[in-house]
Design an enzyme around this catalytic site. Structure first.
Site, short mmCIF file in Angstrom:
data_model
loop_
_atom_site.label_atom_id
_atom_site.label_comp_id
_atom_site.label_asym_id
_atom_site.label_seq_id
_atom_site.Cartn_x
_atom_site.Cartn_y
_atom_site.Cartn_z
N HIS A 1 64.47 29.38 48.87
CA HIS A 1 65.28 29.43 47.65
C HIS A 1 64.58 30.37 46.67
O HIS A 1 63.38 30.26 46.42
CB HIS A 1 65.41 28.02 47.07
CG HIS A 1 65.90 28.00 45.67
ND1 HIS A 1 67.02 28.71 45.28
CD2 HIS A 1 65.42 27.40 44.56
CE1 HIS A 1 67.21 28.53 43.99
NE2 HIS A 1 66.26 27.74 43.52
N CYS B 1 69.77 23.26 43.88
CA CYS B 1 69.26 24.47 44.57
C CYS B 1 68.95 24.19 46.05
O CYS B 1 68.69 25.13 46.80
CB CYS B 1 68.03 25.00 43.87
SG CYS B 1 68.35 25.43 42.15
N ASN C 1 67.54 33.42 39.85
CA ASN C 1 67.75 32.18 40.60
C ASN C 1 69.25 31.86 40.61
O ASN C 1 69.80 31.48 39.57
CB ASN C 1 66.93 31.07 39.92
CG ASN C 1 67.11 29.71 40.56
OD1 ASN C 1 68.03 29.50 41.35
ND2 ASN C 1 66.25 28.78 40.21
O1 UT7 Z 1 65.85 26.33 41.10
C1 UT7 Z 1 65.17 25.34 40.40
C2 UT7 Z 1 63.76 25.48 40.59
N1 UT7 Z 1 63.13 25.93 39.36
C3 UT7 Z 1 61.95 26.51 39.48
O2 UT7 Z 1 61.46 26.71 40.54
C4 UT7 Z 1 61.18 26.83 38.22
C5 UT7 Z 1 59.70 26.56 38.44
N2 UT7 Z 1 58.89 26.92 37.29
C6 UT7 Z 1 58.63 28.21 37.00
O3 UT7 Z 1 59.05 29.10 37.69
C7 UT7 Z 1 57.72 28.49 35.82
O4 UT7 Z 1 57.18 27.28 35.34
C8 UT7 Z 1 58.47 29.23 34.66
C9 UT7 Z 1 58.76 30.64 35.05
C10 UT7 Z 1 59.75 28.49 34.30
C11 UT7 Z 1 57.57 29.27 33.42
O5 UT7 Z 1 56.35 29.91 33.72
P1 UT7 Z 1 54.98 29.26 33.25
O6 UT7 Z 1 53.92 30.17 33.67
O7 UT7 Z 1 54.94 27.86 33.79
O8 UT7 Z 1 55.13 29.30 31.71
P2 UT7 Z 1 55.06 28.08 30.65
O9 UT7 Z 1 56.28 27.24 30.73
O10 UT7 Z 1 53.73 27.41 30.80
O11 UT7 Z 1 55.05 28.85 29.29
C12 UT7 Z 1 53.94 29.69 28.92
C13 UT7 Z 1 54.25 30.33 27.58
C14 UT7 Z 1 54.69 29.32 26.52
O12 UT7 Z 1 54.16 29.75 25.29
P3 UT7 Z 1 52.86 29.05 24.68
O13 UT7 Z 1 53.23 27.61 24.53
O14 UT7 Z 1 51.77 29.26 25.69
O15 UT7 Z 1 52.65 29.79 23.41
C15 UT7 Z 1 56.18 29.48 26.50
O16 UT7 Z 1 56.74 29.13 25.23
O17 UT7 Z 1 55.34 31.24 27.73
C16 UT7 Z 1 56.33 30.95 26.75
N3 UT7 Z 1 57.63 31.30 27.32
C17 UT7 Z 1 58.15 32.53 27.19
N4 UT7 Z 1 57.70 33.64 26.62
C18 UT7 Z 1 58.46 34.73 26.69
C19 UT7 Z 1 58.49 30.52 28.02
N5 UT7 Z 1 59.57 31.23 28.38
C20 UT7 Z 1 59.38 32.47 27.88
C21 UT7 Z 1 60.13 33.65 27.94
N6 UT7 Z 1 59.64 34.74 27.34
N7 UT7 Z 1 61.33 33.72 28.57
#
Ligand code: UT7
Length: 344
Positions: free
Chosen positions: A269, A128, A299
């Site tokens: 980005h 990216c 993204n």
């Molecule tokens: O270009 C490369 C650069 N990449 C990035 O910049 C990504 C950077 N990271 C992020 O943007 C965020 O970390 C994410 C958007 C990927 C995730 O957001 P988060 O607030 O960090 O969520 P999390 O991974 O802590 O997940 C929270 C909860 C989990 O459930 P539990 O364990 O709390 O029950 C996940 O299983 O959300 C759940 N979850 C979802 N729920 C519904 C993860 N993905 C999804 C989804 N829909 N798509």
């Protein structure tokens, strides 16, 4: 006998201390648009979760007949047209991508499609961050006087490489392409840059080769595997981005003799709206100066910056002379920033 090329007149001596200007941009995305509700038929997710955690509402996905080369070529044609040059004026084509149609490189095919027969073309991979790395690389060739006109394309079709059963990653990515033309210019519009990488954290975001042992003959075993789909530790990447990106932009601003309030547009980005907001907040840049189109495209990896730039330029938001702070970040881990003024 004297070879033909030696009988041609010598090119003029390269000018010293030459500047770089961005004179054209273009973009292209696949037609198929998939919104968050539709994705909830694929994985256990919801529009509410995706929109509130990322700001993404829809993304474009490439159908099987669409190739990376197709969208990258269209983006490039649009950039060439805006710059008012012809494909035969192009000296160098850099294709920043992590999802080439061909692992040997797709830049050559794009060169052929464009009819840029004088150019040399190659692929560059920095995930990216690829577009920023490509743009800075192009600028070095221009500043040394080696090349006058360079096409930098950022393009990715990560829909082909994500795990469509992993709701933590598949909802984030979309496909697209963006391109810019950089030209030698009297005034230098690239005010500063910094590129960084830290391979110690490479495992946080991968599209890695998975070797499968294959016995060739007695005593000789090679690896003959495939690639894993994208895997990501979202929280680690999030923390990395909100720390490193403001840091690197501050450094480049300082080196460029600028302060954050002199930035007209923050063009990051497009990974997550929360990252865009957090970086802007750290830099004390008001949100109305933040370019954001990830609600529509998700993204798009190496394409996201030139795609957002192209939209903002064509909407008349970014005007000639505007000072833009741009930064890419992602797998590698890689990150980098550049400050430039749009136009000649
Ligand atoms: O270009 C490369 C650069 N990449 C990035 O910049 C990504 C950077 N990271 C992020 O943007 C965020 O970390 C994410 C958007 C990927 C995730 O957001 P988060 O607030 O960090 O969520 P999390 O991974 O802590 O997940 C929270 C909860 C989990 O459930 P539990 O364990 O709390 O029950 C996940 O299983 O959300 C759940 N979850 C979802 N729920 C519904 C993860 N993905 C999804 C989804 N829909 N798509």
């Amino acid at each position: 006998m004297i070879p033909n090329e030696l009988s041609l007149p010598l090119p003029p001596a390269p000018p010293v201390g030459i500047g770089v200007a961005m004179t054209g941009c273009g973009s292209s995305v696949p037609e198929v648009c998939v919104d968050n509700d539709t994705l909830s038929q694929v994985v256990d997710t919801s529009d509410e979760w995706i929109a509130s955690r990322t700001g993404i509402r829809q993304r474009r996905l490439a159908s099987p007949e669409v190739s990376l080369t197709t969208i990258a070529t269209t983006a490039a044609q649009n950039a060439i047209e805006m710059a008012g040059v012809t494909p035969m004026d192009i000296d160098l084509i850099i294709l920043a991508t992590s999802s080439a149609d061909d692992l040997f490189g797709s830049a050559g095919r794009i060169q052929a499609e464009l009819g840029a027969r004088r150019a040399v073309a190659f692929d560059m991979t920095a995930a990216c961050s690829g577009f920023v790395f490509g743009m800075v690389t192009a600028a070095q060739f221009i500043r040394t006087g080696t090349y006058q006109t360079v096409l930098v394309i950022g393009a990715d079709v990560l829909s082909r490489w994500v795990d469509w059963s992993d709701r933590g990653t598949c909802v984030l990515f979309g496909d697209g392409a963006g391109a810019v033309v950089l030209q030698a210019n009297e005034s230098d519009r690239l005010l500063g840059f910094e590129l960084c990488s830290d391979g110690r954290q490479h495992q946080s975001l991968n599209l890695a080769y998975k070797p499968e042992p294959k016995a060739l003959v007695d005593g000789v075993t090679i690896a003959h595997g495939t690639y894993h789909p994208v895997t990501m530790n979202g929280q680690e990447i999030y923390r990395f981005a909100v720390q490193r990106v403001p840091e690197v932009i501050e450094k480049v601003l300082y080196r460029s003799g600028l302060t954050a309030d002199q930035v007209d547009w923050l063009l990051l980005h497009q990974a997550n709206q929360r990252i865009l907001d957090a970086v802007a907040q750290r830099l004390h840049i008001p949100l109305h100066k933040v370019i954001s189109n990830l609600a529509h495209y998700g993204n798009t990896s190496a394409a996201s910056i030139p795609l957002a730039l192209d939209e903002a330029v064509r909407q008349g938001k970014i005007q000639p002379g505007a000072t833009i702070a741009t930064a890419g970040f992602g797998a590698g881990l890689t990150w980098g920033a550049a400050i430039f003024q749009w136009g000649r």
